[in-house]
Design an enzyme around this catalytic site. Structure first.
Site, PDB file in Angstrom:
ATOM      1  N   GLN B 347      -4.578  -2.351 -10.181  1.00 33.58           N
ATOM      2  CA  GLN B 347      -5.326  -1.114 -10.304  1.00 33.58           C
ATOM      3  C   GLN B 347      -4.964  -0.275  -9.082  1.00 33.58           C
ATOM      4  OE1 GLN B 347      -8.529  -1.377 -12.735  1.00 33.58           O
ATOM      5  NE2 GLN B 347      -7.585   0.599 -12.966  1.00 33.58           N
ATOM      6  N   THR B 518     -10.323  -6.852  -8.415  1.00 39.54           N
ATOM      7  CA  THR B 518      -9.871  -8.100  -9.036  1.00 39.54           C
ATOM      8  C   THR B 518      -9.382  -7.813 -10.454  1.00 39.54           C
ATOM      9  OG1 THR B 518     -11.226  -9.353  -7.524  1.00 39.54           O
ATOM     10  CG2 THR B 518     -10.637 -10.503  -9.501  1.00 39.54           C
ATOM     11  N   HIS B 519      -9.011  -6.568 -10.695  1.00 38.40           N
ATOM     12  CA  HIS B 519      -8.529  -6.163 -12.014  1.00 38.40           C
ATOM     13  C   HIS B 519      -7.042  -6.450 -12.154  1.00 38.40           C
ATOM     14  CE1 HIS B 519     -11.898  -2.927 -11.416  1.00 38.40           C
ATOM     15  NE2 HIS B 519     -12.373  -4.150 -11.467  1.00 38.40           N
ATOM     16  N   LEU B 520      -6.698  -7.727 -12.229  1.00 38.67           N
ATOM     17  CA  LEU B 520      -5.303  -8.090 -12.489  1.00 38.67           C
ATOM     18  C   LEU B 520      -5.122  -8.213 -13.989  1.00 38.67           C
ATOM     19  CD1 LEU B 520      -4.744 -10.791  -9.730  1.00 38.67           C
ATOM     20  CD2 LEU B 520      -4.310  -8.337  -9.628  1.00 38.67           C
TER      21      LEU B 520
END
Lengths: 250, 592
Positions: B347, B518-520
């Protein structure tokens, strides 16, 4: 009742695992099979025990003196608010280094250890404990050689600031250690202790929270969300309550 | 040799949001379901009590609720010619662990993606021409449309009790909501949360600049709510300990508050905690999964056979498990072949902090929920003409400050020393009058040929398996995008009345030591072509038809929104396909 059969799990092993939790933290938990109801066990979340005042747990006497002096220059006392030493920041750092943080519990510390780019993160085997041991010793050695045998703690405040400004700018080198990154680490940890809950040994009597106006571990601001640009009037609370409710002996 | 457990109908790997949704749906169908979770069981009264949850050091700084790298980590490098080194402590992202997964300690920001996000490649190609995009950009269409997924967005929003203001109700633009959102079939189940001072001031400044600000859709509830499963949630109390923390008040949507108390009572559901699945087993044909092998906390291996395997771990662990299980062809960026590890994205976030006169402004910034905030969406996705700007993608931006926990939130204006008396007085003077909007600019991250996941040649985990290797850098398009967005955002913070601004652009190289989100995403993406996607439009693996892979690993690229609502909607979409199509006739739902 929830079933506790297979894989290899008896009620007894769950009880044992509860005891283990206190020692090993979240990573020490045992596997269980859960069915039929929510598994509730006392203290599953492992509440903390407050730091007790007393002898250093990690530092030697010399290291402790240097650390307290360092804490008091990073956060100097002023008429309204105590400095880092009286706020307990050195105690905070000591207890952190003696605990899981100092031991690097839970971190990946398998070899090989290779130097990498800064954005690949910390790659050394040595953890914070070793960094403090080396850093504080090197600081005292450097001060003794520059200031007629006096360790850091015995310098005047202005001499201490000259040393620390030199370390920060890279003009004053510490032998055998990266003084600049050690000082950065000390700044981070001392300030962390100043602002963390007093249960960890720093922020004694919530002096830091009072200084900035943080009301602490409060739980309900429903009456305040719509009150704009108005100072919140209540004093801070910590996890163990308000300072005046829980006098600490020291 | 693994000991074998009695066969189940379904084995679910990972009991976070998507595993819980799927378990709830498939047990409703009458199937016998077991969920195997690597971390511990966690619940509100036992693990998140308000008596000690408000502990910034323990939960934020020391990462109490997250996976520990000694259990599993990754290696990281920017470029293919570098040596990847292990992530020894977490930085850019924080992998979840335990029952509830990231749903425990998220902020609960409930964004829908734009209709154009699902058909990104065709949309941008049609509007700007193929040559407008960088040559090595590998964006794809999802294989589904907004209209396909809308009913499932709606279901997940109502499961969670989401608080918000509709911006587009069945095509009618609504005052006070996000006018750019796709048409929604129903209003939000609960009204938007009231906004504290700085968020309100941001909205006023944005409105005066000609934008249309709206409250961020929130999974921290404005009122009490009973969800469709009969579970009751309480109104949020704005304690300011949401992100990184579990909620002690049953106010934040999580598997614990919205699904698990119902699911765990069902006789056809079992969970196994502290047990890590190490392999999905396939038969000799390679086309059929027979179940999984897992290791319990004593190191003992077990085999759980099942007719249907649901892979519902976090993005990274989904991809890693596929690689370790040798399912699907690993991606090769040089040959541009293979699918597992392809189109790995993150992100593009940044922020601008504003320092205000403390005689005039007192924000009480500690009063907040995890998804409080006023936002604008004028610059997201393709909501504006990118032609003059030379980049694609966009961001929402807003004052989305989630609290003012003092270790992280004692900022000082630019130029202040890092320590000493002037640092101390600057902290004192600024704490209550600083605007610190977490990820104030929340931008898209598109896919590139050389951002990918594969197995590391050198480093191993505690079980002797190769770590997964991240090769990831920021590309010119995202850097340009972020510069544009951050400047636009700074104009609004300035217009709020800030005396000083601190702009923090996102720049290359991608920094693995600084938390971003933590938007993988990606690595096992959905699509229409088995040559460039790992799963079909129903999240079913192209090779192994009784394996479904849920989660953001399915995203072909990331949009400028938080991913969880789309992750949950996709889980309901896949569950619907399993219940209504797959179970009637097991086999591939789309012909390869």
């Amino acid at each position: 009742m929830h079933k506790t059969s297979r894989p290899g799990l008896s009620r007894r092993s769950i009880l044992l695992s509860t005891a283990t939790l206190f020692i090993a933290g979240a990573t020490g938990a045992r596997a269980r099979t859960i069915a039929g109801s929510l598994p509730w066990e006392p203290n599953a979340g492992n509440p903390l025990t407050p730091v007790k005042l007393g002898p250093w747990e990690f530092f030697t006497g010399d290291e402790g003196r240097a650390m307290e002096a360092l804490a008091d220059r990073i956060i100097p006392p002023d008429p309204q608010t105590p400095g880092g030493k009286d706020a307990g920041c050195a105690v905070f750092v000591d207890r952190q280094l003696a605990g899981p943080y100092g031991r690097q519990d839970g971190l990946y510390i398998r070899p090989p250890f290779k130097a990498g780019a800064k954005n690949q993160g910390h790659q050394m085997e040595a953890g914070p404990g070793q960094q403090y041991r080396q850093g504080l010793a090197a600081l005292d050695r450097a001060c003794k050689s520059k200031y007629a045998g006096k360790p850091f703690a015995e310098l005047s405040d202005s001499e201490k600031d000259i040393v620390l400004n030199g370390i920060e700018s890279g003009d004053f080198q510490l032998e055998g250690t990266d003084g600049k990154s050690f000082f950065e680490q000390a700044i981070r940890d001392v300030q962390m202790g100043f602002f963390a809950d007093p249960i960890y040994g720093g922020n004694r009597d919530m002096v830091a929270w009072k200084m900035i106006g943080f009301p602490g571990a409060r739980y309900n601001y429903l009456d305040w969300v719509n009150r704009h640009n108005e100072r919140f009037p209540l004093p801070p609370v910590g996890m163990t309550g308000r300072a005046e409710w829980t006098p600490q002996t020291r | 040799m693994a000991r074998r457990l009695p066969k189940k109908d379904v084995v679910i790997i990972g009991l976070g949001w998507t595993g819980s949704i799927m378990a709830q749906e498939l047990t409703d169908e009458g199937l016998d379901v077991i969920a195997i979770e690597r971390g511990p069981w966690r619940d509100t009264p036992t693990d998140f009590p308000p008596s000690y949850m408000q502990d910034e050091l323990r939960y934020r700084v020391r990462h109490e609720l997250f996976l520990r790298p000694d259990q599993l980590t990754f290696t990281f490098r920017n470029k293919m010619d570098q040596t990847a080194l292990p992530i020894r402590s977490w930085g850019a992202f924080m992998p979840p662990n335990g029952v509830g997964g990231g749903g425990v300690h998220w902020n609960a920001e409930m964004w829908r993606f734009l209709p154009s996000d699902f058909v990104l490649k065709s949309h941008l190609t049609e509007r700007y021409g193929k040559s407008f995009m960088p040559e090595d950009m590998t964006i794809q269409d999802w294989g589904i449309t907004f209209d396909d997924i809308e009913p499932f967005y709606d279901r997940f929003e109502h499961l969670c009790g989401t608080s918000g203001t509709a911006g587009n109700l069945k095509g009618q633009i609504q005052e006070g909501g996000n006018p750019f959102e796709g048409p929604r079939s129903r209003p939000y189940p609960t009204p938007a949360q009231p906004q504290p001072f700085s968020q309100t001031l941001f909205a006023k400044a944005a409105r005066e600049l000609g934008y249309k600000p709206f409250p961020q859709p929130s999974g921290n509830l404005s009122t009490a709510y009973t969800n469709p499963l009969g579970l009751r949630m309480g109104p949020c109390t704005y304690c300011g300990f949401c992100e990184w923390f579990g909620c002690g008040n049953y106010s934040k949507a999580s598997p614990q508050t919205t699904i698990l108390p119902v699911l765990v009572r069902k006789s056809n559901f079992t969970a196994q905690d502290n047990s890590e699945v190490v392999r999905i087993n396939v038969d000799r044909s390679g086309k059929h999964a027979t179940g999984v092998t897992f290791v319990d906390s004593s190191g003992e291996e077990w085999e759980q056979q099942a007719d249907l395997v649901i892979l519902s771990a976090y993005t990274m662990f989904n991809v890693q498990l596929l690689l370790h299980s040798k399912i699907g062809q690993p991606y090769d960026p040089i040959a541009n072949s293979g699918v597992i590890g392809r189109n790995y994205t993150h992100q593009t976030t940044s922020t601008v902090n504003g320092f205000f006169n403390n005689k005039k402004f007192n924000f009480n910034p500690f009063i907040a929920s995890g998804s409080i905030g006023m936002c604008i969406d004028e610059f997201n996705g393709d909501n504006f003409d990118h032609g003059p700007h030379g980049f694609v993608g966009g961001a929402y931006m807003g004052q989305v400050q989630t609290g003012a926990r003092p270790i992280e939130s004692t900022l000082t204006p630019p130029g202040t020393p890092k320590w000493g008396a002037s640092w101390k007085s600057a902290v004192r003077d600024n704490y209550l009058s600083t605007v610190k909007p977490g990820t104030g600019v929340h931008g898209s991250f598109y896919a590139y040929r050389d951002n990918y996941l594969d197995l590391d040649p050198e480093y191993k985990d505690r079980l002797g398996r190769p770590l997964m290797r991240i090769t990831m850098d920021l590309h010119e398009n995202e850097v340009k995008q972020n510069r544009f967005m951050t400047d636009k955002f700074a104009e609004i913070i300035k217009a709020m009345g800030a005396d000083q601004l601190a702009k923090h652009y996102r720049t290359a190289p991608y920094d693995n030591t600084e938390y971003q989100t933590t938007h993988l995403n990606g690595g096992a993406i959905m699509g229409t072509d088995p040559k460039t996607s790992a799963i079909n439009r129903y999240l079913q693996n192209w090779d192994v038809s009784n394996l479904f892979v849920l989660g953001a690993s399915a995203f072909p690229q990331n949009a400028g929104y938080n991913p969880t609502l789309t992750v949950g909607a996709l889980a309901y979409w896949a569950a619907d396909a399993i219940r209504n199509r797959y179970l009637k006739n097991p086999g591939p739902l789309v012909d390869a």
